[in-house]
Write an enzyme that holds these catalytic residues in place. Structure first.
Site, mmCIF file in Angstrom:
data_model
loop_
_atom_site.group_PDB
_atom_site.id
_atom_site.type_symbol
_atom_site.label_atom_id
_atom_site.label_comp_id
_atom_site.label_asym_id
_atom_site.label_seq_id
_atom_site.Cartn_x
_atom_site.Cartn_y
_atom_site.Cartn_z
ATOM 1 N N CYS A 88 0.667 -0.790 -0.182
ATOM 2 C CA CYS A 88 -0.148 0.044 -0.397
ATOM 3 C C CYS A 88 0.948 1.254 -0.052
ATOM 4 O O CYS A 88 0.449 1.974 -0.516
ATOM 5 C CB CYS A 88 -1.257 -0.038 1.203
ATOM 6 S SG CYS A 88 -2.134 1.672 1.619
ATOM 7 N N CYS A 127 -5.703 -2.820 8.408
ATOM 8 C CA CYS A 127 -6.724 -1.559 8.367
ATOM 9 C C CYS A 127 -7.945 -1.757 7.867
ATOM 10 O O CYS A 127 -9.062 -1.596 7.875
ATOM 11 C CB CYS A 127 -6.639 0.116 7.599
ATOM 12 S SG CYS A 127 -6.421 -0.530 5.397
#
Length: 345
Positions: free
Chosen positions: A92, A191
């Site tokens: 990410c 997340c």
């Protein structure tokens, strides 16, 4: 000078906003909407808006859910299906936060991009490099190994030289309202994972599927509950008939839904092959510290770069090295680069 601050809605990035503003930067707060946990987004966007209003800074939301799903989430799921152990944060960071996030910052006319990561930027021989945070217990430099140089040159890490315990105390003293911000209960550092990564995988495939446990000689010695439940080095969650000594997962065979287990001695490896993501050719042939997972102790390794691969010959054995994790090279406290592990033996 104008800086885009990636805000999460938590205390750390909120304190970053205060620090940058007090240092004279024109701050634009940006919240990256990456996953589909809308309740979580609502809470943290509201927090960001409250902080932005208090500090009189601009704030906006950047919706990257589609890009995140393709580049990070889908890779996460497919990696586990292939018997690998992915590292979504390391994927990410270069693609989303310091890729599309930086692109947005530049479009807004910003000179820099800042985040609440626990890491530092240090200049070595005229080149800026990611370096470990002063608070090594919170250091996140491992996850930042694949950032392109054009991103590193524009990064500010306001928390890199601070201690986590001091930050929370100081932040609440300077900005008491931070203590009233809502939080979202979560048990994972990832997340988009609520409880366990297995819950994510169950949305896409049959995970609970009993299979055979074999030893290093190929003999069937037990059963397991489905290969995606396991990572290299795991020692629980499977049965070995008639054995009382610890056994560890040393290989995963997705095609046959089998895992191979062995003693800790059988788990030892001393050579690693990784797909090179960011290690310059200049470091070929040297001996450097390497980390094979986030919390692992650095080990010395001789490095050989051949084509698109990094070959690391460890000077001492490592245990529990999984395909899909990152091999990250350090020189003292600076990150040199690294790659994604494809083989360990």
């Amino acid at each position: 000078m104008k800086v885009a601050l990636l805000m999460s809605g938590g205390v750390d990035s909120s304190y970053c906003a205060h620090l940058l503003s007090s240092q004279g930067y024109e701050v634009i707060g940006i919240y990256l909407k990456l996953h589909d946990k809308n309740k979580k987004h609502d809470i943290y966007i509201a927090n960001c808006e409250q902080v932005a209003a208090h500090l009189h800074i601009d704030f906006q939301v950047l919706d990257l859910r589609e890009e995140f799903k393709k580049s990070v989430y889908d890779t996460f799921v497919s990696s586990y299906k292939e018997g690998k152990t992915p590292n979504p944060c390391a994927i990410c960071n270069p693609l989303m936060k310091f890729g599309l996030g930086l692109q947005k910052a530049l479009e807004l006319g910003c000179d820099y991009i800042a985040t609440g990561h626990y890491a530092q930027i240090k200049e070595v021989n005229g080149i800026k490099r990611i370096a470990k945070a002063v608070d090594e217990s919170k250091d996140q430099s491992y996850f930042l190994y694949a950032l392109p140089q054009e991103a590193i040159d524009r990064i500010i890490f306001p928390l890199g030289a601070l201690l986590k315990e001091d930050i929370k105390k100081t932040a609440l003293e300077l900005l008491p309202f931070l203590g009233t911000l809502q939080t979202y209960k979560e048990s994972q550092e990832i997340c988009f994972v609520e409880q366990s990564y297995i819950d994510i995988l169950k949305l896409h495939d049959k995970v609970d599927n009993e299979g055979v446990v074999r030893n290093s000689n190929g003999k069937a010695i037990g059963t397991h509950k489905g290969y995606m439940h396991y990572t290299i080095g795991k020692r629980k969650g499977f049965s070995v008939f008639g054995s009382h000594e610890p056994h560890y997962v040393k290989a995963i065979n997705p095609q046959n839904n089998e895992i191979v287990v062995g003693t800790k001695e059988e788990l030892a490896i001393d050579s690693i092959k990784a797909l090179n993501k960011s290690l310059p050719q200049a470091f070929n042939g040297g001996i450097y510290d390497v980390k094979v997972r986030y919390r692992s102790t650095p080990l010395k390794a001789q490095i050989d770069i051949q084509g698109e691969f990094i070959y690391a010959k460890l000077l001492e054995s490592a245990y529990g090295v999984a395909q899909g994790q990152a091999l990250v090279l350090y020189q003292e406290d600076c990150v040199l680069g690294g790659g994604v592990i494809t083989q360990a033996q």
